[in-house]
Write a protein that holds these residues in place. Structure first.
Motif, PDB file in Angstrom:
ATOM      1  N   GLN A 191     -36.192 -20.409  41.271  1.00 36.13           N
ATOM      2  CA  GLN A 191     -36.612 -21.315  42.328  1.00 36.13           C
ATOM      3  C   GLN A 191     -36.623 -22.763  41.863  1.00 36.13           C
ATOM      4  N   VAL A 192     -37.126 -22.986  40.645  1.00 38.73           N
ATOM      5  CA  VAL A 192     -37.235 -24.330  40.099  1.00 38.73           C
ATOM      6  C   VAL A 192     -36.578 -24.361  38.733  1.00 38.73           C
ATOM      7  N   GLN A 193     -35.801 -25.390  38.488  1.00 36.41           N
ATOM      8  CA  GLN A 193     -35.176 -25.580  37.186  1.00 36.41           C
ATOM      9  C   GLN A 193     -35.558 -26.959  36.650  1.00 36.41           C
ATOM     10  N   LEU A 194     -35.805 -27.018  35.352  1.00 37.99           N
ATOM     11  CA  LEU A 194     -36.018 -28.282  34.656  1.00 37.99           C
ATOM     12  C   LEU A 194     -34.867 -28.472  33.685  1.00 37.99           C
ATOM     13  N   ALA A 195     -34.204 -29.602  33.779  1.00 29.27           N
ATOM     14  CA  ALA A 195     -33.055 -29.877  32.925  1.00 29.27           C
ATOM     15  C   ALA A 195     -33.336 -31.113  32.086  1.00 29.27           C
ATOM     16  N   GLU A 196     -33.366 -30.922  30.755  1.00 29.35           N
ATOM     17  CA  GLU A 196     -33.555 -32.049  29.839  1.00 29.35           C
ATOM     18  C   GLU A 196     -32.205 -32.620  29.438  1.00 29.35           C
ATOM     19  N   SER A 197     -32.191 -33.903  29.145  1.00 26.61           N
ATOM     20  CA  SER A 197     -30.992 -34.557  28.641  1.00 26.61           C
ATOM     21  C   SER A 197     -31.409 -35.762  27.816  1.00 26.61           C
ATOM     22  N   GLY A 198     -30.463 -36.274  27.036  1.00 26.36           N
ATOM     23  CA  GLY A 198     -30.709 -37.496  26.282  1.00 26.36           C
ATOM     24  C   GLY A 198     -30.950 -37.309  24.797  1.00 26.36           C
ATOM     25  N   GLY A 199     -30.991 -36.077  24.336  1.00 32.98           N
ATOM     26  CA  GLY A 199     -31.192 -35.857  22.912  1.00 32.98           C
ATOM     27  C   GLY A 199     -29.949 -36.228  22.117  1.00 32.98           C
ATOM     28  N   GLY A 200     -30.084 -36.221  20.796  1.00 33.33           N
ATOM     29  CA  GLY A 200     -28.951 -36.533  19.940  1.00 33.33           C
ATOM     30  C   GLY A 200     -29.381 -36.892  18.545  1.00 33.33           C
ATOM     31  N   LEU A 201     -28.445 -37.450  17.794  1.00 30.15           N
ATOM     32  CA  LEU A 201     -28.685 -37.864  16.413  1.00 30.15           C
ATOM     33  C   LEU A 201     -28.842 -39.381  16.372  1.00 30.15           C
ATOM     34  N   VAL A 202     -29.885 -39.841  15.724  1.00 32.09           N
ATOM     35  CA  VAL A 202     -30.144 -41.272  15.633  1.00 32.09           C
ATOM     36  C   VAL A 202     -30.677 -41.597  14.251  1.00 32.09           C
ATOM     37  N   GLN A 203     -30.438 -42.800  13.792  1.00 31.35           N
ATOM     38  CA  GLN A 203     -30.944 -43.222  12.487  1.00 31.35           C
ATOM     39  C   GLN A 203     -32.426 -43.590  12.580  1.00 31.35           C
ATOM     40  N   PRO A 204     -33.140 -43.509  11.470  1.00 35.16           N
ATOM     41  CA  PRO A 204     -34.545 -43.946  11.486  1.00 35.16           C
ATOM     42  C   PRO A 204     -34.674 -45.369  12.010  1.00 35.16           C
ATOM     43  N   GLY A 205     -35.675 -45.579  12.848  1.00 33.26           N
ATOM     44  CA  GLY A 205     -35.862 -46.872  13.483  1.00 33.26           C
ATOM     45  C   GLY A 205     -35.151 -47.015  14.803  1.00 33.26           C
ATOM     46  N   GLY A 206     -34.296 -46.062  15.127  1.00 34.55           N
ATOM     47  CA  GLY A 206     -33.537 -46.116  16.364  1.00 34.55           C
ATOM     48  C   GLY A 206     -34.323 -45.629  17.567  1.00 34.55           C
ATOM     49  N   SER A 207     -33.637 -45.574  18.702  1.00 33.10           N
ATOM     50  CA  SER A 207     -34.263 -45.194  19.964  1.00 33.10           C
ATOM     51  C   SER A 207     -33.444 -44.145  20.701  1.00 33.10           C
ATOM     52  N   LEU A 208     -34.141 -43.355  21.487  1.00 33.34           N
ATOM     53  CA  LEU A 208     -33.516 -42.419  22.411  1.00 33.34           C
ATOM     54  C   LEU A 208     -34.359 -42.379  23.679  1.00 33.34           C
ATOM     55  N   ARG A 209     -33.718 -42.024  24.772  1.00 30.36           N
ATOM     56  CA  ARG A 209     -34.435 -41.845  26.037  1.00 30.36           C
ATOM     57  C   ARG A 209     -34.134 -40.456  26.566  1.00 30.36           C
ATOM     58  N   LEU A 210     -35.169 -39.638  26.649  1.00 33.86           N
ATOM     59  CA  LEU A 210     -35.027 -38.294  27.189  1.00 33.86           C
ATOM     60  C   LEU A 210     -35.342 -38.299  28.675  1.00 33.86           C
ATOM     61  N   SER A 211     -34.637 -37.445  29.408  1.00 31.52           N
ATOM     62  CA  SER A 211     -34.903 -37.257  30.832  1.00 31.52           C
ATOM     63  C   SER A 211     -35.177 -35.790  31.100  1.00 31.52           C
ATOM     64  N   CYS A 212     -36.003 -35.550  32.093  1.00 32.25           N
ATOM     65  CA  CYS A 212     -36.301 -34.187  32.542  1.00 32.25           C
ATOM     66  C   CYS A 212     -36.254 -34.210  34.062  1.00 32.25           C
ATOM     67  N   ALA A 213     -35.247 -33.552  34.621  1.00 30.81           N
ATOM     68  CA  ALA A 213     -35.058 -33.547  36.067  1.00 30.81           C
ATOM     69  C   ALA A 213     -35.390 -32.178  36.631  1.00 30.81           C
ATOM     70  N   ALA A 214     -36.234 -32.157  37.632  1.00 28.83           N
ATOM     71  CA  ALA A 214     -36.615 -30.914  38.291  1.00 28.83           C
ATOM     72  C   ALA A 214     -35.817 -30.746  39.565  1.00 28.83           C
ATOM     73  N   SER A 215     -35.387 -29.512  39.818  1.00 27.45           N
ATOM     74  CA  SER A 215     -34.635 -29.217  41.038  1.00 27.45           C
ATOM     75  C   SER A 215     -35.017 -27.839  41.555  1.00 27.45           C
TER      76      SER A 215
END
Length: 121
Positions: free
Chosen positions: A1-25
């Motif tokens: 009925q409901v799905q949560l989909a994460e995205s935005g992960g990956g490999l980054v160097q120390p001090g770097g940034s990432l933005r994760l998203s979680c979309a519900a449908s």
């Protein structure tokens, strides 16, 4: 009925940034509290941050002042901005959400499949 989909992960160097998203449908009526958890190899899953439907946030001490959690209720999506990343932030990140859904409007806790975040030089 409901799905949560994460995205935005990956490999980054120390001090770097990432933005994760979680979309519900799905057959969503409303979404209450949402949150991010993470699990590193050999460790238990731990809370990273939570956000209420009104936007109030709480953070684990280990990520306070480095991570910022927000949500767009119109898009049923939650975002985790991660700055000043450290090697100890390496883990699989999972989102969850308390969702009222379906024809009987049942409240249930849903989890995403997880997205890998790796911080390494």
């Amino acid at each position: 009925q409901v799905q949560l989909a994460e995205s935005g992960g990956g490999l980054v160097q120390p001090g770097g940034s990432l933005r994760l998203s979680c979309a519900a449908s799905g057959s969503i009526v409303s979404i209450g509290a949402m949150g991010w958890y993470r699990q590193a190899p050999g460790r238990e899953r731990e809370l990273v941050a939570t956000i209420t439907s009104g936007g109030s946030t709480k953070y684990a001490d280990s990520v306070k002042d480095r991570f910022a959690l927000s949500r767009d209720n119109a898009k049923n999506t939650m975002y985790l901005q991660m700055d000043s990343l450290k090697p100890e932030d390496t883990a699989v990140y999972y989102c969850n959400a308390a969702v009222t859904a379906g024809p009987y409007q049942r409240l249930s806790l849903y989890w995403g499949q997880g997205t890998q975040v790796s911080v390494s030089s």
